[in-house]
Design a protein around this motif. Structure first.
Motif, PDB file in Angstrom:
ATOM      1  N   THR A  77      -9.379   9.456   7.070  1.00 12.70           N
ATOM      2  CA  THR A  77      -9.212   7.999   7.008  1.00 12.70           C
ATOM      3  C   THR A  77      -7.749   7.677   6.756  1.00 12.70           C
ATOM      4  O   THR A  77      -7.023   8.450   6.127  1.00 12.70           O
ATOM      5  CB  THR A  77     -10.068   7.378   5.900  1.00 12.70           C
ATOM      6  OG1 THR A  77      -9.716   7.975   4.636  1.00 12.70           O
ATOM      7  CG2 THR A  77     -11.548   7.599   6.171  1.00 12.70           C
ATOM      8  N   SER A  78      -7.320   6.539   7.247  1.00 10.57           N
ATOM      9  CA  SER A  78      -5.950   6.069   7.049  1.00 10.57           C
ATOM     10  C   SER A  78      -5.980   4.798   6.218  1.00 10.57           C
ATOM     11  O   SER A  78      -6.774   3.886   6.480  1.00 10.57           O
ATOM     12  CB  SER A  78      -5.280   5.814   8.399  1.00 10.57           C
ATOM     13  OG  SER A  78      -4.038   5.153   8.222  1.00 10.57           O
ATOM     14  N   SER A  79      -5.103   4.748   5.234  1.00 14.54           N
ATOM     15  CA  SER A  79      -5.042   3.533   4.409  1.00 14.54           C
ATOM     16  C   SER A  79      -4.402   2.373   5.168  1.00 14.54           C
ATOM     17  O   SER A  79      -4.553   1.223   4.778  1.00 14.54           O
ATOM     18  CB  SER A  79      -4.246   3.813   3.128  1.00 14.54           C
ATOM     19  OG  SER A  79      -2.890   4.114   3.430  1.00 14.54           O
ATOM     20  N   ASP A  80      -3.706   2.694   6.245  1.00 12.68           N
ATOM     21  CA  ASP A  80      -3.090   1.650   7.060  1.00 12.68           C
ATOM     22  C   ASP A  80      -3.493   1.889   8.511  1.00 12.68           C
ATOM     23  O   ASP A  80      -2.814   2.585   9.262  1.00 12.68           O
ATOM     24  CB  ASP A  80      -1.567   1.707   6.915  1.00 12.68           C
ATOM     25  CG  ASP A  80      -0.860   0.583   7.680  1.00 12.68           C
ATOM     26  OD1 ASP A  80      -1.557  -0.194   8.362  1.00 12.68           O
ATOM     27  OD2 ASP A  80       0.380   0.500   7.605  1.00 12.68           O
ATOM     28  N   THR A  81      -4.623   1.319   8.896  1.00 16.13           N
ATOM     29  CA  THR A  81      -5.149   1.540  10.243  1.00 16.13           C
ATOM     30  C   THR A  81      -4.313   0.861  11.312  1.00 16.13           C
ATOM     31  O   THR A  81      -4.455   1.163  12.493  1.00 16.13           O
ATOM     32  CB  THR A  81      -6.602   1.043  10.338  1.00 16.13           C
ATOM     33  OG1 THR A  81      -6.648  -0.334   9.931  1.00 16.13           O
ATOM     34  CG2 THR A  81      -7.515   1.868   9.443  1.00 16.13           C
ATOM     35  N   SER A  96      -4.788  15.425   1.198  1.00 17.03           N
ATOM     36  CA  SER A  96      -4.268  14.075   1.316  1.00 17.03           C
ATOM     37  C   SER A  96      -2.813  14.160   1.762  1.00 17.03           C
ATOM     38  O   SER A  96      -2.062  15.025   1.293  1.00 17.03           O
ATOM     39  CB  SER A  96      -4.365  13.340  -0.019  1.00 17.03           C
ATOM     40  OG  SER A  96      -3.883  12.029   0.099  1.00 17.03           O
ATOM     41  N   GLN A  98       0.831  11.914   3.180  1.00 15.54           N
ATOM     42  CA  GLN A  98       1.576  10.665   3.302  1.00 15.54           C
ATOM     43  C   GLN A  98       2.307  10.696   4.643  1.00 15.54           C
ATOM     44  O   GLN A  98       3.163  11.536   4.877  1.00 15.54           O
ATOM     45  CB  GLN A  98       2.581  10.514   2.159  1.00 15.54           C
ATOM     46  CG  GLN A  98       1.951  10.398   0.781  1.00 15.54           C
ATOM     47  CD  GLN A  98       1.263   9.062   0.591  1.00 15.54           C
ATOM     48  OE1 GLN A  98       1.810   8.009   0.888  1.00 15.54           O
ATOM     49  NE2 GLN A  98       0.034   9.115   0.091  1.00 15.54           N
ATOM     50  N   SER A 707       1.537   5.646   5.045  1.00 13.46           N
ATOM     51  CA  SER A 707       0.085   5.470   5.034  1.00 13.46           C
ATOM     52  C   SER A 707      -0.521   6.732   4.439  1.00 13.46           C
ATOM     53  O   SER A 707      -0.103   7.845   4.755  1.00 13.46           O
ATOM     54  CB  SER A 707      -0.440   5.258   6.454  1.00 13.46           C
ATOM     55  OG  SER A 707      -1.851   5.282   6.475  1.00 13.46           O
ATOM     56  N   THR A 708      -1.498   6.548   3.568  1.00 10.55           N
ATOM     57  CA  THR A 708      -2.173   7.699   2.970  1.00 10.55           C
ATOM     58  C   THR A 708      -3.298   8.149   3.895  1.00 10.55           C
ATOM     59  O   THR A 708      -4.198   7.379   4.222  1.00 10.55           O
ATOM     60  CB  THR A 708      -2.750   7.350   1.595  1.00 10.55           C
ATOM     61  OG1 THR A 708      -1.675   6.949   0.731  1.00 10.55           O
ATOM     62  CG2 THR A 708      -3.454   8.555   0.987  1.00 10.55           C
ATOM     63  N   ASN A 710      -6.355  10.505   4.087  1.00 16.15           N
ATOM     64  CA  ASN A 710      -7.275  11.310   3.281  1.00 16.15           C
ATOM     65  C   ASN A 710      -8.213  12.082   4.193  1.00 16.15           C
ATOM     66  O   ASN A 710      -8.836  11.510   5.089  1.00 16.15           O
ATOM     67  CB  ASN A 710      -8.107  10.417   2.347  1.00 16.15           C
ATOM     68  CG  ASN A 710      -7.346  10.064   1.082  1.00 16.15           C
ATOM     69  OD1 ASN A 710      -6.641  10.899   0.523  1.00 16.15           O
ATOM     70  ND2 ASN A 710      -7.466   8.828   0.644  1.00 16.15           N
TER      71      ASN A 710
END
Length: 909
Positions: A77-81, A96, A98, A707-708, A710
């Protein structure tokens, strides 16, 4: 004779068919009971198979619970899609990251100067437009290649010029040494950065008298890694060396990336010492420069005669240890090998030492790789003296003896104070430009070799008319396609070459096939050349394949005289020859080139040129109207290949005035949040599927912050599999209820009502679903602890909150519960169901076989009895028919007797 009509005897008046049917019907009652018993067995067998089918469906979901992949599947998953799309495949690991998008990939676009119109006015001059995507003479080294491969820590540096003006330069997004120069030169200070050989030079152009200083920012080490962490009182800061070749370099990294070409199985060079002793060296096994050094030093015939080493300056040095005077110290080629020349040591040593330059430095090229590079038939450079005269009459003879790189030549010309001539790369960066900076009037500029052939080798030997003051060599044909060039990108627009076979025919009609279908042995251009030459040798054909003379591909040519065609064809409708660019025929041979040439007629308009460019597939062209009153039609050309590798070099004798409107850039991402410890990755597209193992990363936009990403266990997949098991079990429950049902109103029973196998099966499954298992190293012992429990209808239901909490807090325990060896739920449940459904030994199979056998036996008996009854029926029919015949005969006799009696009576009267 009277017969039987419609089953009724004419003589007796009896309905024979009804009588026979009645007799047979009484006997058929027993047969019906047998048939009903057989049908009951078949119905029961069908019920068993229905039960088995539901169990098999249930076991499929159980097996999924037993698969490691069910619990090891990862989700990214991306924290900033808006910045990244990510997906994990089977090779990913939980972690995880960055990631920050720094630049999107782009296609190179150039726009011409304005023309009167697009479709009616011809350009008026016949010319050729050459499109190429290689051959630049200033390709810079990546920062990762500097400092013996340790690279450069990316950060910021602070520069202070002699006027005291200070600026912080952000170098966190730089890829190569030229990027660093561009960032420094774009600052507001008066400092100009340049590259010289293996180091940077900063020149202060201000009139200040202070200190020229470069310092670190925020404890970084970027300036130190770039070799410019210095303070100088003068206007020039000369950086430390940051790039040199070492013994660890692979051969593919030297000689401007062209490596060396050895002769397989034969010796490549001979070393002759000054005492006349010699030894030969075979370099076949060499993979690195260290290997080359070892093969020379450890040669059985060397014995200390010559010592080879890689010097601190990054050059290959041979030292003659004999001190002899009988002859000179020299290295010569053997068996047509080019390795000695490509190592820079095919020469005579002065003072007992031979030194070979192995690289053009930070952003230049070796002279030996120009004009198509080193080849057996190509020109050999002899750098001697060249005479220069500028337009004002100033002249100088410059000695270029010993120069190795193009930068050496340019620096030597620019350093000469006797002439007003400036040397630089030309506009396309594929050649050299000599510009007269003296007064416009005066004698014409002149450049001539006085010894050696450097001026002619560089295509600048000339005598220009008075009105011309610039000499442009045009393309110097840098070698950039070599034996090691991968076929995975050799096709048009960087695509892979197809595999298969080709057929080659020489002048005498000798044809031979070349098998290029094995991906393990057909990986490089060198593999293709070797296979063609081996096949030609076997066939006795007068054909040879070699690298071409323009440095951008290879040629398949004749060895048997002039003016005849070499023909290359596909085999079995393949596309190998086409994707290699050698399909067809040509006098003396066919050439594969990475360059596309477009012939332009004097009568062609911009639209005509557009059509010709579009037909190549290398670039797309269109006409733009810039809206100006005059000459508003412009030719726009966009590379079909994205990224830096798709950058177009356009060359033509006609002045189209091409200027770049969009640079050819690779997509750029940073992995890590701290620029000083992170690293950059590039891609010719916006996909980075090889950046992190197991992750498919697509860059969507440039990000202002990381963007993180995970990568974690895919708990949704686990939950889905457990839900699938529950659904399958509940379907099994529904099936058993139907099979064992009883309707009190209609007295209808399910086919397995009262069947002990159903009761046993249900009991075993319910027992597994309710018992605590002997699971070691796991806090979970039963399905109920996972949130899987029975409801009031005997079906399962899931408490999602309980399961999700366990998956979040202790996913390993969930895995152990299902998959622990011997005792895990999925393991044991699979054994229980398999024991019942095994197609050979299962209990359901045994009962099904028994029922089937019983039904078969009864059906066979029914068939036998049916046959007997049919025979009996036929016999009865025959008997009744015979009886009818006899009665009829008796009736006939009686009638006859009655007639005689009547006759006698009449006579008496």
């Amino acid at each position: 004779m009277s017969g039987i009509s419609s089953g009724v005897g004419l003589a007796t008046g009896l309905n024979i068919n009804e009588i026979v049917d009645a007799i047979i019907g009484v006997q058929r009652n027993a047969l019906v009971k047998l048939a009903n018993r057989a049908s009951a067995f078949e119905a029961t067998e069908g019920g068993i198979k229905t039960l088995e089918a539901n169990l098999l469906t249930l076991n499929n979901s159980v097996k999924k619970l037993g698969l490691k992949s069910t619990f090891e599947t990862l989700q990214a998953t991306s924290s900033d899609t808006s910045q990244f799309n990510v997906a994990a495949n089977s090779t990913a690991t939980a972690a995880s990251y960055q990631l920050q998008g720094l630049r999107l990939a782009s296609n190179h676009q150039v726009v011409s100067k304005g023309f009167a119109d697009a479709d009616s006015t011809p350009i008026g001059t016949a010319t050729t437009i050459t499109l190429s995507q290689g051959g630049k003479l200033n390709e810079s080294k990546l920062l990762e290649e500097l400092n013996n491969g340790l690279g450069v820590q990316r950060g910021s540096i602070r520069i202070t010029d002699r006027d005291g003006q200070t600026e912080v330069i952000d170098l966190t997004r730089t890829l190569n040494i030229q990027d660093v120069v561009d960032e420094i030169n774009g600052s507001a200070t008066s400092i100009v950065a340049s590259i010289e050989d293996d180091h940077l030079v900063l020149t202060d152009t201000s009139s200040g008298l202070g200190t020229l200083k470069v310092s670190e920012v925020a404890g970084g080490k970027t300036a130190a890694d770039l070799g410019i962490l210095q303070s100088v009182a003068g206007s020039t800061l000369t950086g430390d060396s940051v790039y040199r070749v070492t013994s660890d370099f692979n051969l593919s990294q030297i000689n401007d990336g062209n490596g060396i070409n050895t002769v397989s199985g034969l010796e490549d060079l001979q070393i002759t010492a000054s005492d006349a002793s010699t030894f030969n060296v075979n370099l076949d096994s060499a993979q690195s420069l260290g290997d080359v050094v070892d093969l020379i030093n450890n040669n059985a015939s060397n014995g200390g005669i010559v010592t080879a080493e890689i010097t601190s300056a990054g050059k290959l040095s041979l030292t003659d240890n004999t001190g002899g005077v009988a002859t000179t110290f020299e290295v010569t080629a053997l068996n047509g090998s080019l390795a000695a020349r490509e190592l820079g040591i095919e020469t005579t040593g002065l003072g007992g030492t031979i030194t070979g330059t192995l690289s053009g430095g930070l952003n230049s090229v070796l002279l030996r790789n120009l004009n198509g590079g080193v080849s057996a038939s190509g020109p050999v450079l002899n750098a001697g003296q060249v005479y220069f005269e500028d337009g004002a009459g100033g002249n100088a003879t410059i000695d270029f003896t010993g120069v190795e790189t193009l930068d050496d030549v340019i620096d030597a010309i620019n350093a000469n104070g006797s002439i007003q001539i400036e040397a630089s790369l030309n506009a396309t960066k594929t050649g050299i430009q000599i510009k007269d900076t003296s007064a416009a009037s005066g004698t014409s500029i002149e450049i001539q070799d006085t010894s050696g052939n450097l001026a002619s080798f560089l295509k600048i030997d000339t005598l220009l008319a008075d009105s011309k003051h610039t000499v442009d060599s045009g393309s110097l044909d840098l070698r950039y396609i070599n034996q090691d060039t991968s076929l995975s990108t050799y096709g048009k627009n960087g695509t892979a070459v197809s595999l298969g076979s080709i057929r080659i025919t020489d002048r005498a009609g000798v044809s031979f096939n070349v098998n290029l279908s094995d991906p393990e042995t057909t990986k490089t251009v060198g593999d293709v050349l070797t296979k063609i030459n081996d096949a030609a040798g076997t066939a006795g054909a007068q054909v040879i394949a070699r690298l071409n003379d323009t440095g951008d591909g290879f040629i398949v040519e004749s060895t048997g005289g002039s003016a005849f065609d070499v023909k290359v064809e596909e085999v079995s409708s393949g596309t190998v020859a086409a994707t290699l660019g050698i399909k067809g025929s040509g006098t003396m041979g066919v050439t594969s080139r990475q360059v596309t040439e477009i012939s332009v007629e004097a009568t062609d308009t911009l639209e005509d040129i557009t059509e010709k460019i579009n037909a190549t597939g290398v670039a797309s062209a269109t006409i733009i109207d810039d809206g100006t009153a005059f000459n508003s039609a412009r030719l726009s050309i966009t590379s079909s290949r994205s990224g830096a590798a798709g950058g177009l070099t356009l060359e033509s004798d006609f002045n189209f005035g091409f200027a770049t409107s969009v640079e050819a850039d690779d997509a750029l991402i940073r992995i890590g949040s701290n620029p000083q410890t992170s690293f950059l990755l590039t891609s010719s597209t916006n996909s980075f599927n090889d950046a992190i193992t197991g992750l498919e990363i697509d860059l969507k936009s440039v990000g202002t912050s990381p963007s993180t990403i995970n990568v974690a266990r895919d708990t949704s997949g686990i939950k889905s599999t457990i839900n699938s098991f529950i659904t399958s079990y509940n379907s099994f429950v529904d099936a058993t209820k139907t099979l064992t049902s009883y309707n009190v109103d209609t007295n209808q029973r399910g086919v397995l009502n009262g069947n002990s196998v159903v009761l046993t099966t249900v009991s075993r499954l319910e027992g597994m679903l309710t018992k605590k298992l002997s699971i070691s190293n796991s806090a979970i012992k039963s399905m109920s602890e996972l949130g899987v429990q029975f409801n009031g209808n005997g079906k399962l239901e899931l408490n999602s909150a309980t399961l999700e909490a366990l998956l979040a807090d202790d996913p390993d325990s969930v895995t152990e519960f299902f998959q622990q060896e011997d005792t895990g739920f999925a393991v044991v449940m699979d054994e229980i169901i398999t024991a019942m459904t095994d197609p050979f030994t299962g209990t359901l199979k045994a009962q099904s076989d028994s029922l089937q056998a019983s039904a078969l036996a009864l059906n066979n008996r029914v068939d036998e009895l049916n046959t007997i009854l049919e025979d009996r029926r036929e016999r009865l029919i025959r008997q009744f028919t015979l009886q009818e015949t006899i009665v009829n005969q008796l009736n006939s006799q009686q009638t006859a007797l009655e007639s005689l009696t009547l006759l006698n009576t009449n006579k008496k009267k």
